[in-house]
Design a protein around this motif. Structure first.
Motif, PDB file in Angstrom:
ATOM      1  N   ARG A 102       0.834  -1.203   0.000  1.00 51.97           N
ATOM      2  CA  ARG A 102       0.000   0.000   0.000  1.00 51.97           C
ATOM      3  C   ARG A 102       0.865   1.249   0.000  1.00 51.97           C
ATOM      4  NH1 ARG A 102      -2.897   2.287   4.761  1.00 51.97           N
ATOM      5  NH2 ARG A 102      -3.842   4.124   3.914  1.00 51.97           N
ATOM      6  N   CYS A 103       1.945   1.207   0.766  1.00 48.34           N
ATOM      7  CA  CYS A 103       2.900   2.318   0.823  1.00 48.34           C
ATOM      8  C   CYS A 103       3.449   2.606  -0.572  1.00 48.34           C
ATOM      9  CB  CYS A 103       4.020   1.941   1.792  1.00 48.34           C
ATOM     10  SG  CYS A 103       5.535   2.893   1.679  1.00 48.34           S
ATOM     11  N   ILE A 104       3.864   1.574  -1.291  1.00 43.16           N
ATOM     12  CA  ILE A 104       4.428   1.729  -2.635  1.00 43.16           C
ATOM     13  C   ILE A 104       3.372   2.273  -3.594  1.00 43.16           C
ATOM     14  CG2 ILE A 104       5.365   0.480  -4.626  1.00 43.16           C
ATOM     15  CD1 ILE A 104       6.659  -1.454  -2.559  1.00 43.16           C
ATOM     16  N   THR A 105       2.189   1.666  -3.568  1.00 39.72           N
ATOM     17  CA  THR A 105       1.108   2.082  -4.458  1.00 39.72           C
ATOM     18  C   THR A 105       0.731   3.538  -4.226  1.00 39.72           C
ATOM     19  OG1 THR A 105       0.271  -0.179  -4.492  1.00 39.72           O
ATOM     20  CG2 THR A 105      -1.248   1.543  -5.187  1.00 39.72           C
ATOM     21  N   THR A 106       0.621   3.937  -2.966  1.00 37.43           N
ATOM     22  CA  THR A 106       0.254   5.308  -2.625  1.00 37.43           C
ATOM     23  C   THR A 106       1.325   6.291  -3.095  1.00 37.43           C
ATOM     24  OG1 THR A 106      -1.003   4.558  -0.708  1.00 37.43           O
ATOM     25  CG2 THR A 106      -0.317   6.874  -0.707  1.00 37.43           C
ATOM     26  N   ALA A 107       2.579   5.984  -2.840  1.00 35.23           N
ATOM     27  CA  ALA A 107       3.667   6.889  -3.226  1.00 35.23           C
ATOM     28  C   ALA A 107       3.768   7.034  -4.745  1.00 35.23           C
ATOM     29  CB  ALA A 107       4.990   6.391  -2.649  1.00 35.23           C
ATOM     30  N   LEU A 108       3.629   5.926  -5.471  1.00 35.04           N
ATOM     31  CA  LEU A 108       3.674   6.005  -6.942  1.00 35.04           C
ATOM     32  C   LEU A 108       2.503   6.808  -7.479  1.00 35.04           C
ATOM     33  CD1 LEU A 108       4.820   2.397  -7.905  1.00 35.04           C
ATOM     34  CD2 LEU A 108       6.100   4.527  -8.230  1.00 35.04           C
ATOM     35  N   SER A 109       1.326   6.607  -6.895  1.00 30.95           N
ATOM     36  CA  SER A 109       0.145   7.340  -7.314  1.00 30.95           C
ATOM     37  C   SER A 109       0.317   8.845  -7.064  1.00 30.95           C
ATOM     38  CB  SER A 109      -1.081   6.812  -6.580  1.00 30.95           C
ATOM     39  OG  SER A 109      -2.212   7.560  -6.909  1.00 30.95           O
ATOM     40  N   GLU A 110       0.876   9.197  -5.888  1.00 36.30           N
ATOM     41  CA  GLU A 110       1.121  10.607  -5.575  1.00 36.30           C
ATOM     42  C   GLU A 110       2.115  11.213  -6.556  1.00 36.30           C
ATOM     43  OE1 GLU A 110       2.292  11.162  -1.496  1.00 36.30           O
ATOM     44  OE2 GLU A 110       0.453  10.268  -0.732  1.00 36.30           O
ATOM     45  N   GLN A 156      15.317  16.309  -7.317  1.00 42.17           N
ATOM     46  CA  GLN A 156      14.946  17.702  -7.619  1.00 42.17           C
ATOM     47  C   GLN A 156      13.471  17.976  -7.348  1.00 42.17           C
ATOM     48  OE1 GLN A 156      15.694  18.830 -11.682  1.00 42.17           O
ATOM     49  NE2 GLN A 156      14.989  20.920 -11.376  1.00 42.17           N
ATOM     50  N   HIS A 157      12.623  16.989  -7.591  1.00 42.65           N
ATOM     51  CA  HIS A 157      11.182  17.195  -7.427  1.00 42.65           C
ATOM     52  C   HIS A 157      10.620  16.607  -6.137  1.00 42.65           C
ATOM     53  CE1 HIS A 157      10.952  19.137 -11.267  1.00 42.65           C
ATOM     54  NE2 HIS A 157      11.679  18.179 -11.779  1.00 42.65           N
ATOM     55  N   GLY A 158      11.495  16.201  -5.232  1.00 35.78           N
ATOM     56  CA  GLY A 158      11.064  15.793  -3.900  1.00 35.78           C
ATOM     57  C   GLY A 158      10.524  14.384  -3.777  1.00 35.78           C
ATOM     58  N   PHE A 159      10.763  13.527  -4.752  1.00 35.44           N
ATOM     59  CA  PHE A 159      10.293  12.147  -4.677  1.00 35.44           C
ATOM     60  C   PHE A 159      11.324  11.228  -4.017  1.00 35.44           C
ATOM     61  CE2 PHE A 159       8.265  13.797  -8.644  1.00 35.44           C
ATOM     62  CZ  PHE A 159       6.994  13.928  -8.117  1.00 35.44           C
ATOM     63  N   ALA A 160      12.566  11.689  -3.958  1.00 32.41           N
ATOM     64  CA  ALA A 160      13.648  10.918  -3.350  1.00 32.41           C
ATOM     65  C   ALA A 160      14.623  11.891  -2.695  1.00 32.41           C
ATOM     66  CB  ALA A 160      14.372  10.076  -4.408  1.00 32.41           C
ATOM     67  N   HIS A 161      15.497  11.344  -1.878  1.00 27.00           N
ATOM     68  CA  HIS A 161      16.522  12.144  -1.213  1.00 27.00           C
ATOM     69  C   HIS A 161      17.881  11.501  -1.445  1.00 27.00           C
ATOM     70  CE1 HIS A 161      13.591  14.485   1.043  1.00 27.00           C
ATOM     71  NE2 HIS A 161      13.028  13.365   1.446  1.00 27.00           N
ATOM     72  N   ALA A 214      13.790   6.728  -1.218  1.00 30.78           N
ATOM     73  CA  ALA A 214      12.522   7.363  -1.574  1.00 30.78           C
ATOM     74  C   ALA A 214      12.091   8.288  -0.443  1.00 30.78           C
ATOM     75  CB  ALA A 214      11.452   6.306  -1.824  1.00 30.78           C
ATOM     76  N   CYS A 215      11.455   9.392  -0.799  1.00 28.73           N
ATOM     77  CA  CYS A 215      10.946  10.327   0.201  1.00 28.73           C
ATOM     78  C   CYS A 215       9.712   9.738   0.871  1.00 28.73           C
ATOM     79  CB  CYS A 215      10.595  11.660  -0.460  1.00 28.73           C
ATOM     80  SG  CYS A 215       9.939  12.871   0.710  1.00 28.73           S
ATOM     81  N   ALA A 216       9.694   9.785   2.196  1.00 29.10           N
ATOM     82  CA  ALA A 216       8.551   9.268   2.949  1.00 29.10           C
ATOM     83  C   ALA A 216       7.414  10.281   3.036  1.00 29.10           C
ATOM     84  CB  ALA A 216       8.994   8.853   4.355  1.00 29.10           C
ATOM     85  N   HIS A 217       7.697  11.531   2.697  1.00 31.05           N
ATOM     86  CA  HIS A 217       6.691  12.600   2.805  1.00 31.05           C
ATOM     87  C   HIS A 217       6.679  13.433   1.519  1.00 31.05           C
ATOM     88  CE1 HIS A 217       6.736  11.716   7.105  1.00 31.05           C
ATOM     89  NE2 HIS A 217       8.047  11.814   7.048  1.00 31.05           N
ATOM     90  N   PRO A 218       6.444  12.816   0.365  1.00 27.65           N
ATOM     91  CA  PRO A 218       6.580  13.554  -0.890  1.00 27.65           C
ATOM     92  C   PRO A 218       5.570  14.679  -1.094  1.00 27.65           C
ATOM     93  CG  PRO A 218       5.598  11.419  -1.302  1.00 27.65           C
ATOM     94  CD  PRO A 218       6.012  11.445   0.140  1.00 27.65           C
ATOM     95  N   ALA A 219       4.471  14.654  -0.397  1.00 35.48           N
ATOM     96  CA  ALA A 219       3.438  15.674  -0.598  1.00 35.48           C
ATOM     97  C   ALA A 219       3.651  16.894   0.290  1.00 35.48           C
ATOM     98  CB  ALA A 219       2.062  15.077  -0.343  1.00 35.48           C
ATOM     99  N   GLN A 220       4.679  16.853   1.155  1.00 33.90           N
ATOM    100  CA  GLN A 220       4.872  17.941   2.109  1.00 33.90           C
ATOM    101  C   GLN A 220       6.233  18.590   1.921  1.00 33.90           C
ATOM    102  OE1 GLN A 220       4.713  15.855   5.789  1.00 33.90           O
ATOM    103  NE2 GLN A 220       2.578  15.277   5.608  1.00 33.90           N
TER     104      GLN A 220
END
Length: 159
Positions: A13-21, A81-86, A96-102
């Protein structure tokens, strides 16, 4: 401060949610989440640990997505650059970023045993560094906080 990375959770679910975001944000911002960029993000999400660019490149090559270093580095640069990874400076690796929407200041807890990474959010305004910057009129643009130690699993089963 809550950390994401060492606790048990619904990983699929974590993977699916992050990819969807990531897909949604790329569509909204007219960014191109190419198949290679998407696969690199997926690899980072699946592993839940710090990975070097060449380790990622080996997996991309196995998937038929390229075998030259620029393939991995370009995808990683885009994701960072776009906040999806660090990029984790201490070990020259990516996660992978654990908080990509923030918008946040990440703090990384890096296991020196298994290379698992937990990402915690820190509050710049509440810390001494933020206060010192504010007092001097300094505008902080980027902060990397990294701590190395042992995750709960490696503490229980030391090698």
């Amino acid at each position: 401060m809550t950390a994401i990375g060492f606790e048990k959770h619904d990983h699929s679910r974590c993977i699916t949610t992050a990819l969807s975001e990531a897909e949604t944000r790329c569509a909204e911002q007219k960014l191109h989440l190419t198949p290679v960029r998407r696969r690199v993000l997926e690899i980072l999400l699946q592993r839940h640990r710090a990975m070097g660019a060449y380790e990622i490149l080996d997996l991309l090559a196995a998937d038929g997505l390229g075998s030259q270093p620029p393939v991995a580095y370009r995808a990683l640069d885009f994701l960072v650059q776009h906040g999806f990874a660090h990029r984790i400076e201490r070990i020259n690796a990516y996660t992978a970023c654990a908080h990509p929407a923030q918008d946040h200041v990440p703090a990384f807890l890096i296991c020196r045993g298994c290379k698992a990474v937990a990402e915690a959010e820190t509050e710049l305004e509440q810390g001494r560094l933020g206060a010192a910057a504010m007092a001097t009129g300094f505008a902080i643009e980027r902060i990397v906080v990294e701590a190395e130690g042992l995750c709960p699993a490696c503490q229980e089963n030391p090698e």
